[in-house]
Design an enzyme around this catalytic site. Structure first.
Site, PDB file in Angstrom:
ATOM      1  N   ILE A 103       0.843  -1.199   0.000  1.00  0.00           N
ATOM      2  CA  ILE A 103       0.000   0.000   0.000  1.00  0.00           C
ATOM      3  C   ILE A 103       0.882   1.255   0.000  1.00  0.00           C
ATOM      4  CG2 ILE A 103      -1.806   1.269   1.230  1.00  0.00           C
ATOM      5  CD1 ILE A 103      -2.609  -1.461   2.497  1.00  0.00           C
TER       6      ILE A 103
ATOM      7  N   ASP B 163      14.837   1.738  10.506  1.00  0.00           N
ATOM      8  CA  ASP B 163      13.891   0.938  11.290  1.00  0.00           C
ATOM      9  C   ASP B 163      13.046   1.920  12.104  1.00  0.00           C
ATOM     10  OD1 ASP B 163      12.641  -0.677  13.187  1.00  0.00           O
ATOM     11  OD2 ASP B 163      14.374  -2.003  13.381  1.00  0.00           O
TER      12      ASP B 163
ATOM     13  N   ALA C 289       4.659  -1.788   8.989  1.00  0.00           N
ATOM     14  CA  ALA C 289       4.154  -2.780   9.940  1.00  0.00           C
ATOM     15  C   ALA C 289       4.498  -4.160   9.429  1.00  0.00           C
ATOM     16  CB  ALA C 289       2.629  -2.664  10.076  1.00  0.00           C
ATOM     17  N   GLU C 290       4.455  -5.116  10.327  1.00  0.00           N
ATOM     18  CA  GLU C 290       4.366  -6.521   9.920  1.00  0.00           C
ATOM     19  C   GLU C 290       2.889  -6.725   9.628  1.00  0.00           C
ATOM     20  OE1 GLU C 290       6.627  -8.788   9.383  1.00  0.00           O
ATOM     21  OE2 GLU C 290       8.312  -7.547   9.998  1.00  0.00           O
TER      22      GLU C 290
ATOM     23  N   THR D 253      -6.244  -1.267  10.417  1.00  0.00           N
ATOM     24  CA  THR D 253      -6.961  -2.322   9.705  1.00  0.00           C
ATOM     25  C   THR D 253      -8.336  -2.575  10.320  1.00  0.00           C
ATOM     26  OG1 THR D 253      -6.911  -4.692   9.302  1.00  0.00           O
ATOM     27  CG2 THR D 253      -5.690  -3.952  11.200  1.00  0.00           C
ATOM     28  N   ASP D 254      -9.229  -3.141   9.531  1.00  0.00           N
ATOM     29  CA  ASP D 254     -10.542  -3.524  10.069  1.00  0.00           C
ATOM     30  C   ASP D 254     -10.440  -4.714  11.032  1.00  0.00           C
ATOM     31  OD1 ASP D 254     -10.008  -5.510   8.178  1.00  0.00           O
ATOM     32  OD2 ASP D 254     -11.876  -5.252   7.061  1.00  0.00           O
ATOM     33  N   GLU D 255      -9.284  -5.427  10.990  1.00  0.00           N
ATOM     34  CA  GLU D 255      -9.172  -6.644  11.812  1.00  0.00           C
ATOM     35  C   GLU D 255      -9.200  -6.352  13.308  1.00  0.00           C
ATOM     36  OE1 GLU D 255      -6.418  -9.618  10.611  1.00  0.00           O
ATOM     37  OE2 GLU D 255      -6.748  -9.256   8.491  1.00  0.00           O
TER      38      GLU D 255
ATOM     39  N   TYR E 158      -1.474 -10.450  15.045  1.00  0.00           N
ATOM     40  CA  TYR E 158      -1.376  -9.288  14.144  1.00  0.00           C
ATOM     41  C   TYR E 158      -2.400  -8.224  14.551  1.00  0.00           C
ATOM     42  CZ  TYR E 158      -2.519  -6.373  10.078  1.00  0.00           C
ATOM     43  OH  TYR E 158      -2.810  -5.310   9.261  1.00  0.00           O
ATOM     44  N   SER E 159      -3.677  -8.617  14.653  1.00  0.00           N
ATOM     45  CA  SER E 159      -4.691  -7.597  14.936  1.00  0.00           C
ATOM     46  C   SER E 159      -4.550  -7.054  16.350  1.00  0.00           C
ATOM     47  CB  SER E 159      -6.107  -8.116  14.661  1.00  0.00           C
ATOM     48  OG  SER E 159      -6.359  -9.316  15.317  1.00  0.00           O
TER      49      SER E 159
ATOM     50  N   SER F 141      -1.699  -6.541  17.807  1.00  0.00           N
ATOM     51  CA  SER F 141      -0.618  -5.548  17.752  1.00  0.00           C
ATOM     52  C   SER F 141      -1.104  -4.262  17.078  1.00  0.00           C
ATOM     53  CB  SER F 141       0.614  -6.113  17.035  1.00  0.00           C
ATOM     54  OG  SER F 141       0.362  -6.304  15.654  1.00  0.00           O
ATOM     55  N   LYS F 142      -1.940  -4.386  16.059  1.00  0.00           N
ATOM     56  CA  LYS F 142      -2.468  -3.182  15.401  1.00  0.00           C
ATOM     57  C   LYS F 142      -3.417  -2.440  16.356  1.00  0.00           C
ATOM     58  CE  LYS F 142      -1.925  -1.881  11.679  1.00  0.00           C
ATOM     59  NZ  LYS F 142      -0.883  -0.992  11.072  1.00  0.00           N
TER      60      LYS F 142
ATOM     61  N   ASN G 272      -9.610  -5.336   3.411  1.00  0.00           N
ATOM     62  CA  ASN G 272      -8.584  -6.013   2.595  1.00  0.00           C
ATOM     63  C   ASN G 272      -8.316  -5.273   1.287  1.00  0.00           C
ATOM     64  OD1 ASN G 272      -9.572  -8.176   4.414  1.00  0.00           O
ATOM     65  ND2 ASN G 272      -8.133  -9.417   3.248  1.00  0.00           N
TER      66      ASN G 272
ATOM     67  N   ARG H 293      -6.813 -21.720   9.230  1.00  0.00           N
ATOM     68  CA  ARG H 293      -5.952 -20.799   9.996  1.00  0.00           C
ATOM     69  C   ARG H 293      -6.440 -20.782  11.447  1.00  0.00           C
ATOM     70  NH1 ARG H 293      -5.864 -14.736   7.726  1.00  0.00           N
ATOM     71  NH2 ARG H 293      -4.023 -15.402   6.564  1.00  0.00           N
TER      72      ARG H 293
END
Ligand code: NAD
Ligand code: DAU
Length: 353
Positions: free
Chosen positions: A15, A62, A86-87, A133-135, A159-160, A162-163, A188, A290
């Protein structure tokens, strides 16, 4: 036109590279500084077409390196930060959550602290814009509900989580110190230059090479897909017209079950390669789901449409066709990324710095 100096973190990623391209081309009087560590997901080849523009520069840094970020912000008199680094891959976060906490949480905190120190309470004309993110909102059922800006955070993956944590830090800096911040939560993205570990580029590449398509679970999970250039356009509008302290959801009202999107990918790829219809249907391979797989995401982006006039520009069928064609036409880019050759090149280039 007003002059601005903006750091885009993660500008060598998927992105970020679309956003950097848009800003560099649209605002010749701005200085766009791409700050990127060039992890496996960062690739300067994504920016080949604009790398020589006078209003663009690249800093390999970094985001966790507070001293270096602060020095850069002070030296260049940065007045805007658009933070994407981000990761970003859920499956990796399940295997290695520490890296996600380091980059997404500590990295964001380091960016915030550097901006706070550089701006030193002079908030006029400054903005720290955090891309999320929407997550973070968790998972929806098949009941037609949508994530709004008021939906309670309920992250499920490392992941979500951490976001979500990074979003909270950004809002805390607004509430505690008065820093002008904006957070956006997007659904997404798909389009050119996405790392082929994510569903769409991975599957296009596998179909081309007639490799199995690993569908998690029954393929019934739903995602809400937005063409990446529409996300970049939304970020541009929000950066310039959004209200500091606010949150905006970004999404295209475009929900698809994974299995249905996979069928579209097979049909489109086969058609563009001149293969008969149905030739690659048997590549679909159902595999173990998953862990913690969120059932459904769907974004309500009416606030952004109503308040700032943004609309997605591309119909999904058109966007998917354009995307499949791009990956088929850019096999060299895919080969380079899947072999890891681009990283060897940059390691060599930076070895003696
Ligand atoms: P990406 O993985 O393609 O790119 C991430 C970039 O960040 C890479 O260039 C990488 O080198 C860089 N980076 C990683 N760690 C770094 C560090 N410590 N310091 C400096 N740079 C570092 O990610 P993407 O898909 O382009 O996502 C960008 C942002 O948008 C992320 O914050 C992600 O959470 C968010 N987002 C992504 C999507 C999506 O569908 N891809 C949707 C909503 C939000
Ligand atoms: O919703 C926004 C998020 O979208 C972003 O915040 C993330 O950075 C981005 O990676 C993306 O997360 P997803 O987990 O939704 O994307 P991914 O492409 O990994 O998977 C999409 C769906 O496809 C998901 O339901 C899992 C499924 N999937 C994925 C892969 C890689 C498969 O069935 N098989 C696969 O091999």
């Amino acid at each position: 036109m007003e002059k601005r100096t903006i750091i885009v973190t993660g500008g060598a990623g998927f992105i970020g590279s679309h956003l950097v391209r848009l800003l560099v081309n649209k605002y010749p009087d701005y200085h766009i500084i791409n700050v990127d560590k060039l992890t496996y997901a960062g690739n300067l080849a994504n920016l080949k077409d604009i790398e020589d523009k006078p209003n663009y520069s690249f800093e390999r840094l970094d985001i966790c390196d507070f001293d270096a970020i602060l020095a850069l912000m002070q030296r260049e008199h940065v007045d805007g930060v658009i933070h994407l680094a981000a990761e970003s891959h859920v499956d990796r976060s399940i295997k290695d959550p520490f890296t996600f906490a380091r980059t997404n949480v500590m990295g964001t905190l380091s960016m915030l602290q550097a901006a706070k120190a550089a701006w030193n309470g002079e908030w006029e004309g400054k903005l720290f814009y955090h891309i999320s993110t929407d997550e973070v909102y968790g998972a929806l059922q098949f009941d037609g509900t949508l994530f709004t800006e008021d939906t309670r955070y309920d992250p499920h993956s490392p992941y979500s989580a951490s976001k979500a944590s990074s979003d909270h830090f950004v809002r805390a800096f607004h509430d505690t110190f008065g820093m002008p911040t904006i957070v956006t939560n997007c659904s997404n993205n798909y389009g050119p230059y996405q790392f082929p570990e994510k569903l769409i580029p991975l599957f296009i590449n596998n179909i081309r090479h007639r490799k199995p398509l690993p569908v998690y679970g029954k393929g019934e999970n739903v995602r809400d897909w937005l063409f990446v250039e529409d996300h970049a356009r939304a970020i541009d509008i929000i950066f310039h017209k959004g209200k500091p302290g606010d949150t905006y959801n970004i999404g295209g009202f475009n929900e698809w079950k994974n299995i249905d999107i996979i069928k579209v990918l097979i049909r489109t790829t086969d058609e563009l390669l001149g293969r008969p219809e149905g030739a690659d249907d048997d590549l679909i391979t159902f595999v173990t789901d998953r862990a913690g797989h969120d059932l459904r995401y769907a974004i309500d982006s009416r606030k952004l449409q109503r308040e700032l006039g943004w609309e997605p520009s591309l119909q999904f069928e058109e966007g998917i066709r354009k995307t499949v064609k791009w990956y088929l036409d850019n096999q060299d880019w895919l080969d380079n990324v899947t072999s890891g050759d681009y990283q060897k090149y940059y390691e060599q280039m930076y070895k003696n710095r």
